[in-house]
Scaffold this motif. Structure first.
Motif, PDB file in Angstrom:
ATOM      1  N   VAL A  57      66.255  26.143  52.375  1.00  0.00           N
ATOM      2  CA  VAL A  57      67.267  25.305  51.731  1.00  0.00           C
ATOM      3  C   VAL A  57      67.685  25.935  50.405  1.00  0.00           C
ATOM      4  O   VAL A  57      68.869  25.994  50.079  1.00  0.00           O
ATOM      5  CB  VAL A  57      66.728  23.871  51.505  1.00  0.00           C
ATOM      6  N   PHE A  58      66.692  26.440  49.664  1.00  0.00           N
ATOM      7  CA  PHE A  58      67.025  27.077  48.397  1.00  0.00           C
ATOM      8  C   PHE A  58      67.816  28.362  48.603  1.00  0.00           C
ATOM      9  O   PHE A  58      68.847  28.584  47.967  1.00  0.00           O
ATOM     10  CB  PHE A  58      65.750  27.407  47.615  1.00  0.00           C
ATOM     11  N   LEU A  59      67.329  29.223  49.508  1.00  0.00           N
ATOM     12  CA  LEU A  59      67.969  30.518  49.701  1.00  0.00           C
ATOM     13  C   LEU A  59      69.402  30.345  50.208  1.00  0.00           C
ATOM     14  O   LEU A  59      70.318  31.011  49.749  1.00  0.00           O
ATOM     15  CB  LEU A  59      67.176  31.376  50.697  1.00  0.00           C
ATOM     16  N   GLU A  60      69.577  29.445  51.152  1.00  0.00           N
ATOM     17  CA  GLU A  60      70.901  29.265  51.740  1.00  0.00           C
ATOM     18  C   GLU A  60      71.743  28.299  50.923  1.00  0.00           C
ATOM     19  O   GLU A  60      72.931  28.527  50.710  1.00  0.00           O
ATOM     20  CB  GLU A  60      70.771  28.765  53.187  1.00  0.00           C
ATOM     21  N   GLY A  61      71.092  27.227  50.453  1.00  0.00           N
ATOM     22  CA  GLY A  61      71.813  26.215  49.694  1.00  0.00           C
ATOM     23  C   GLY A  61      72.414  26.785  48.425  1.00  0.00           C
ATOM     24  O   GLY A  61      73.509  26.399  48.006  1.00  0.00           O
ATOM     25  N   SER A  62      71.698  27.759  47.836  1.00  0.00           N
ATOM     26  CA  SER A  62      72.195  28.315  46.584  1.00  0.00           C
ATOM     27  C   SER A  62      73.484  29.117  46.815  1.00  0.00           C
ATOM     28  O   SER A  62      74.225  29.384  45.885  1.00  0.00           O
ATOM     29  CB  SER A  62      71.115  29.177  45.921  1.00  0.00           C
ATOM     30  N   ARG A  63      73.750  29.495  48.083  1.00  0.00           N
ATOM     31  CA  ARG A  63      75.037  30.120  48.403  1.00  0.00           C
ATOM     32  C   ARG A  63      76.193  29.207  48.022  1.00  0.00           C
ATOM     33  O   ARG A  63      77.240  29.647  47.548  1.00  0.00           O
ATOM     34  CB  ARG A  63      75.149  30.330  49.922  1.00  0.00           C
TER      35      ARG A  63
ATOM     36  N   ALA B 175      74.413  36.658  43.709  1.00  0.00           N
ATOM     37  CA  ALA B 175      73.173  37.075  44.357  1.00  0.00           C
ATOM     38  C   ALA B 175      72.003  36.962  43.380  1.00  0.00           C
ATOM     39  O   ALA B 175      70.926  36.464  43.722  1.00  0.00           O
ATOM     40  CB  ALA B 175      73.302  38.501  44.878  1.00  0.00           C
ATOM     41  N   SER B 176      72.256  37.395  42.143  1.00  0.00           N
ATOM     42  CA  SER B 176      71.201  37.313  41.132  1.00  0.00           C
ATOM     43  C   SER B 176      70.950  35.867  40.725  1.00  0.00           C
ATOM     44  O   SER B 176      69.801  35.459  40.515  1.00  0.00           O
ATOM     45  CB  SER B 176      71.585  38.141  39.898  1.00  0.00           C
ATOM     46  N   VAL B 177      72.026  35.101  40.622  1.00  0.00           N
ATOM     47  CA  VAL B 177      71.877  33.696  40.251  1.00  0.00           C
ATOM     48  C   VAL B 177      71.019  32.976  41.287  1.00  0.00           C
ATOM     49  O   VAL B 177      70.146  32.168  40.961  1.00  0.00           O
ATOM     50  CB  VAL B 177      73.259  33.016  40.114  1.00  0.00           C
ATOM     51  N   ARG B 178      71.228  33.332  42.566  1.00  0.00           N
ATOM     52  CA  ARG B 178      70.441  32.693  43.624  1.00  0.00           C
ATOM     53  C   ARG B 178      68.947  32.955  43.431  1.00  0.00           C
ATOM     54  O   ARG B 178      68.131  32.050  43.523  1.00  0.00           O
ATOM     55  CB  ARG B 178      70.857  33.236  44.995  1.00  0.00           C
ATOM     56  N   LEU B 179      68.631  34.220  43.172  1.00  0.00           N
ATOM     57  CA  LEU B 179      67.219  34.560  42.976  1.00  0.00           C
ATOM     58  C   LEU B 179      66.657  33.818  41.768  1.00  0.00           C
ATOM     59  O   LEU B 179      65.517  33.342  41.787  1.00  0.00           O
ATOM     60  CB  LEU B 179      67.050  36.065  42.798  1.00  0.00           C
ATOM     61  N   ALA B 180      67.495  33.717  40.714  1.00  0.00           N
ATOM     62  CA  ALA B 180      67.048  33.004  39.519  1.00  0.00           C
ATOM     63  C   ALA B 180      66.759  31.544  39.861  1.00  0.00           C
ATOM     64  O   ALA B 180      65.786  30.955  39.391  1.00  0.00           O
ATOM     65  CB  ALA B 180      68.092  33.108  38.417  1.00  0.00           C
ATOM     66  N   LEU B 181      67.625  30.956  40.723  1.00  0.00           N
ATOM     67  CA  LEU B 181      67.428  29.559  41.110  1.00  0.00           C
ATOM     68  C   LEU B 181      66.121  29.388  41.886  1.00  0.00           C
ATOM     69  O   LEU B 181      65.383  28.422  41.677  1.00  0.00           O
ATOM     70  CB  LEU B 181      68.610  29.067  41.954  1.00  0.00           C
ATOM     71  N   VAL B 182      65.843  30.337  42.774  1.00  0.00           N
ATOM     72  CA  VAL B 182      64.594  30.280  43.539  1.00  0.00           C
ATOM     73  C   VAL B 182      63.403  30.355  42.586  1.00  0.00           C
ATOM     74  O   VAL B 182      62.434  29.596  42.694  1.00  0.00           O
ATOM     75  CB  VAL B 182      64.527  31.413  44.590  1.00  0.00           C
ATOM     76  N   GLY B 183      63.510  31.277  41.609  1.00  0.00           N
ATOM     77  CA  GLY B 183      62.442  31.421  40.619  1.00  0.00           C
ATOM     78  C   GLY B 183      62.253  30.145  39.821  1.00  0.00           C
ATOM     79  O   GLY B 183      61.121  29.684  39.616  1.00  0.00           O
ATOM     80  N   LEU B 184      63.381  29.554  39.423  1.00  0.00           N
ATOM     81  CA  LEU B 184      63.324  28.313  38.649  1.00  0.00           C
ATOM     82  C   LEU B 184      62.642  27.217  39.477  1.00  0.00           C
ATOM     83  O   LEU B 184      61.798  26.469  38.978  1.00  0.00           O
ATOM     84  CB  LEU B 184      64.744  27.883  38.262  1.00  0.00           C
ATOM     85  N   ALA B 185      63.016  27.149  40.760  1.00  0.00           N
ATOM     86  CA  ALA B 185      62.422  26.140  41.630  1.00  0.00           C
ATOM     87  C   ALA B 185      60.909  26.309  41.692  1.00  0.00           C
ATOM     88  O   ALA B 185      60.152  25.338  41.616  1.00  0.00           O
ATOM     89  CB  ALA B 185      63.020  26.242  43.030  1.00  0.00           C
ATOM     90  N   LEU B 186      60.466  27.556  41.805  1.00  0.00           N
ATOM     91  CA  LEU B 186      59.024  27.818  41.882  1.00  0.00           C
ATOM     92  C   LEU B 186      58.324  27.380  40.608  1.00  0.00           C
ATOM     93  O   LEU B 186      57.257  26.762  40.639  1.00  0.00           O
ATOM     94  CB  LEU B 186      58.775  29.306  42.151  1.00  0.00           C
TER      95      LEU B 186
END
Lengths: 293, 255
Positions: A245-251, A266-277
Motif C-alpha cells: 500500500v505504501f509503495l504503490e499508494g505513494s505513487r 521516486a525519492s519522495v516515495r522512498l522517503a515516505l516508506v522510511g517515514l512510515a517505518l
C-alpha cells in the motif's frame, strides 16, 4: 485499473512469501538474514533458465525451490560459526556476490542485458486478465499453504525448539539440544520459500536483469516483517500488504503534491516508506499484529 | 568410592591470567557438594569448564565413567550432566510450561519430518511429556505461572524454572550456580528443601556454588573452598569453614 490492481496484488503476494520465509528465519529462530534477495534471485533465474530451455513450469518451480534451499546450506553452516551480527554481514555480502555473478556470467544469464521472453504462467488462458487472475489465485493458494505450514510449525515441538534457540542458544545447548541442525534447516526452509517467490516473479515479470535484485529488496522484506510484527505469521501477511500500500499508494501522492516531478517522486516515495517505518517503530514497536520478540 | 563427576588438574587462563590453577574435585553418586570462594576465585569458570562451555587448557573431566573432556555442552547434558546459570537463562518468550517441554528428552517430535508427518505420534509424545512437565511445575510451586511467559517471572521463580527445565532432561547430576542469589529467605528454605527431596527420592547429585554459607552448610555433605583459582581446602562443611586458612582467605579473617 483492474489489471493494475491484479498486478499489485501479485507483487504483494510475492513479497508475502518472502516475508513469511524471513519471519521463520528471524522472527522465530533469530537468524539475521540480510541476503533474502539472493535466494529470491536464485529462484527466479533457475526457473527462468529452465523454462527458456524448454522445461515445463511446474518442475521448473520445484527445482527453483530446491536450488535456493541447497545454496542456503553452506550459508547456514557458516551461520553456526558466526554470531548474529556477523551472519548479517555475510548474508548481505553473499547477496551482492550473487547479483554480481549474474551480471558477469553472460553465457548463462546474459548479464546486464537481462533475460527476456520468460514464459508466462497460464499462457493457454491468453494474454490478459484471465491469465493474471489465475496467477493471483495460485499465489493466494501458495501463501495460504505457507501460512498454514507456519502456524502448524510454530505450535509443534519443533517450532518450540527454534523459538528457544532465538531466546537463548546457550541454554538450548545446556538442555542437551543441538541448535546447529535446526538453524541450518530453518535457513534452508526459508530460502526455499524465497526461491519459490523468485520463480513466481520471473514468470510474472517475464524479464530478469541483475538490477532487479538489489539489497533494497531484502530491506523491503525486513520492513514488511517489522511493520507487521516480528515473530507472528499473521504479521508477515499484514506487513507485506501494508508495504505494498505504501509503495504503490505513494505513487498517487503526486496527485496531491503536483509541484514534484516524476523523477523526484521516486525519492519522495522512498522517503515516505522510511517515514512510515519510523512512525511505526515509535507508535507501534510491536508491529501491526503484535510481536513475540 | 567411585566418583560420578570428577575433575583432575583442570587449568584455564584468560590472557595469561590463571583463573583455574590445577583444580581437582570429585562428586560421589547421589552426593551433595558445595563450592565456595570469593568473587573471582574461579567457581563459575570451573562450572563452565565442567559443563563444556569453555575448553580447559589442561586437565581432564570425567562423568559416569567416561572422559568428557572436550565434549560439547549438548553431549554432556545428554549424558546426564546438567547446569543452571548464575544469571538465569530462561526462554523468555516461551511460557513456563513450554520452557519445561522444550527441555524434555525426545527423539521424534523435534525432527523437521515430524512437522509434516506423524502428527498423531507427536501428540501422544506431547501428552506424556505434558504430564511430566506439570508434575515438576507443581513440585517447584510454579503452578500459578504455568502459562505465563518465562520472561515475566521474578528472579527466584526463574531459578526454580531453570532447575525444573534441567529436571526434564533426566539428569544424574546438576551444577547449580548460586541458586540462592537474590532470593528471599523463605524461598531459600524452599529451594533447599526441593534440592534435598530431589537428592533423596531421585538420587540426583548436586554441585552448588553459593555465597549463602548458612544455607549451604545445612545442605551439603562436602565442601570445597576456592581462592585465586585453586582449591585451598575441602572436607565436611562445618569443619572446613572453621579452618583458619579458609577464614583468612574467604572472609579476610573478620569472623
Amino acid at each position: 485499473m483492474i489489471a493494475y490492481l491484479i498486478a499489485v496484488g501479485i507483487i504483494a503476494l510475492i513479497y508475502m512469501l518472502l516475508t513469511i520465509g524471513l519471519n521463520l528465519q528471524y522472527g522465530y529462530t533469530g537468524l539475521i538474514n540480510f541476503g533474502v534477495v539472493a535466494f529470491f534471485a536464485i529462484g527466479a533465474y533457475t526457473s527462468a533458465l529452465l523454462t527458456l530451455g524448454g522445461w515445463p513450469l511446474v518442475p521448473a518451480f520445484v527445482v527453483a525451490i530446491i536450488v535456493a534451499a541447497i545454496v542456503a546450506y553452506p550459508i547456514g553452516l557458516l551461520s553456526l560459526r558466526l554470531s548474529d551480527d556477523y551472519l548479517a554481514v555475510v548474508t548481505l555480502g553473499f547477496s551482492e556476490v550473487v547479483r554480481l555473478a549474474i551480471q558477469q556470467e553472460r553465457w548463462l544469464t546474459h548479464g546486464v542485458q537481462g533475460l527476456p521472453g520468460i514464459p508466462r504462467m497460464f499462457l493457454s488462458l491468453g494474454i490478459g486478465d484471465y491469465a493474471e487472475l489465475a496467477t493471483l489465485a495460485v499465489l493466494v493458494l501458495c501463501n495460504l499453504a505457507a501460512i498454514g505450514l507456519m502456524l502448524h510449525l510454530v505450535r509443534s515441538p519443533y517450532g518450540r525448539l527454534i523459538q528457544a534457540i532465538r531466546d537463548d542458544e546457550v541454554a538450548v545447548e545446556a538442555i542437551g539440544k543441538d541448535p546447529r541442525r535446526l538453524k541450518v534447516q530453518v535457513f534452508m526452509l526459508g530460502s526455499g520459500l524465497a526461491g519459490l517467490a523468485g520463480a513466481f516473479y520471473a514468470h510474472f515479470i517475464t524479464y530478469l536483469s541483475p538490477d532487479q535484485f538489489l539489497p533494497l529488496v531484502t530491506f523491503y522484506v525486513w520492513i514488511a516483517m517489522i511493520i507487521g510484527g516480528t515473530g507472528r505469521t499473521t504479521g508477515a501477511v499484514a506487513g507485506s500488504l501494508i508495504l505494498m500500500v505504501f509503495l504503490e499508494g505513494s505513487r498517487f501522492a503526486r496527485d496531491w503534491i503536483p509541484s514534484v516531478s516524476e523523477v523526484q517522486m521516486a525519492s519522495v516515495r522512498l522517503a515516505l516508506v522510511g517515514l512510515a517505518l519510523i512512525l511505526f517503530t515509535i507508535y507501534r514497536p510491536q508491529g501491526m499484529m503484535g510481536s513475540r520478540r | 568410592m567411585t566418583a560420578l563427576l570428577a575433575a583432575v588438574g583442570v587449568c584455564k587462563s584468560f590472557d595469561g591470567f590463571k583463573v583455574l590453577d590445577d583444580v581437582s574435585f570429585a562428586v560421589p553418586e547421589r552426593g551433595l557438594t558445595g563450592i565456595v570462594g570469593t568473587n573471582g576465585a574461579g567457581k563459575s569458570t570451573l562450572f563452565a569448564v565442567v559443563s563444556g562451555q569453555l575448553d580447559a587448557d589442561g586437565g581432564r573431566v570425567s562423568f559416569a565413567d567416561a572422559d568428557i573432556t572436550g565434549l560439547r555442552p549438548m553431549r554432556r547434558a545428554r549424558l546426564g550432566l546438567g547446569r543452571t546459570f548464575q544469571v538465569p537463562r530462561e526462554f523468555a518468550h516461551l511460557t513456563v510450561r513450554e520452557n519445561f517441554l522444550v527441555a524434555a528428552r525426545r527423539e521424534y517430535g523435534e525432527t523437521l519430518g515430524s512437522v509434516f508427518f506423524g502428527w498423531g505420534r507427536v501428540q501422544r509424545e506431547e501428552r506424556t511429556l505434558r504430564d511430566r512437565a506439570d508434575g515438576w511445575i507443581e513440585f517447584l510451586n510454579l503452578k500459578k505461572v504455568t502459562d505465563k511467559p518465562a520472561g515475566t517471572l521474578s528472579g527466584g521463580q526463574k531459578k526454580l524454572l531453570e532447575l525444573g527445565r534441567m529436571l526434564m532432561t533426566e539428569p544424574k547430576c546438576i551444577l547449580l550456580d548460586e541458586p540462592f542469589a537474590g532470593v528471599n529467605p523463605v524461598l531459600v528454605e524452599e529451594i533447599s528443601t526441593r534440592i534435598r527431596e530431589l537428592n533423596n527420592s531421585h538420587g540426583i547429585a548436586f554441585v552448588i556454588i553459593e555465597h549463602h554459607l548458612e544455607a549451604l552448610k545445612a545442605l551439603v555433605q562436602h565442601l570445597y573452598v576456592m581462592d585465586q583459582g585453586r582449591v585451598i581446602a575441602d572436607g565436611e562443611a562445618a569443619a572446613v569453614l572453621a579452618e583458619p586458612r579458609v577464614l583468612e582467605a574467604y572472609m579476610g579473617g573478620v569472623i
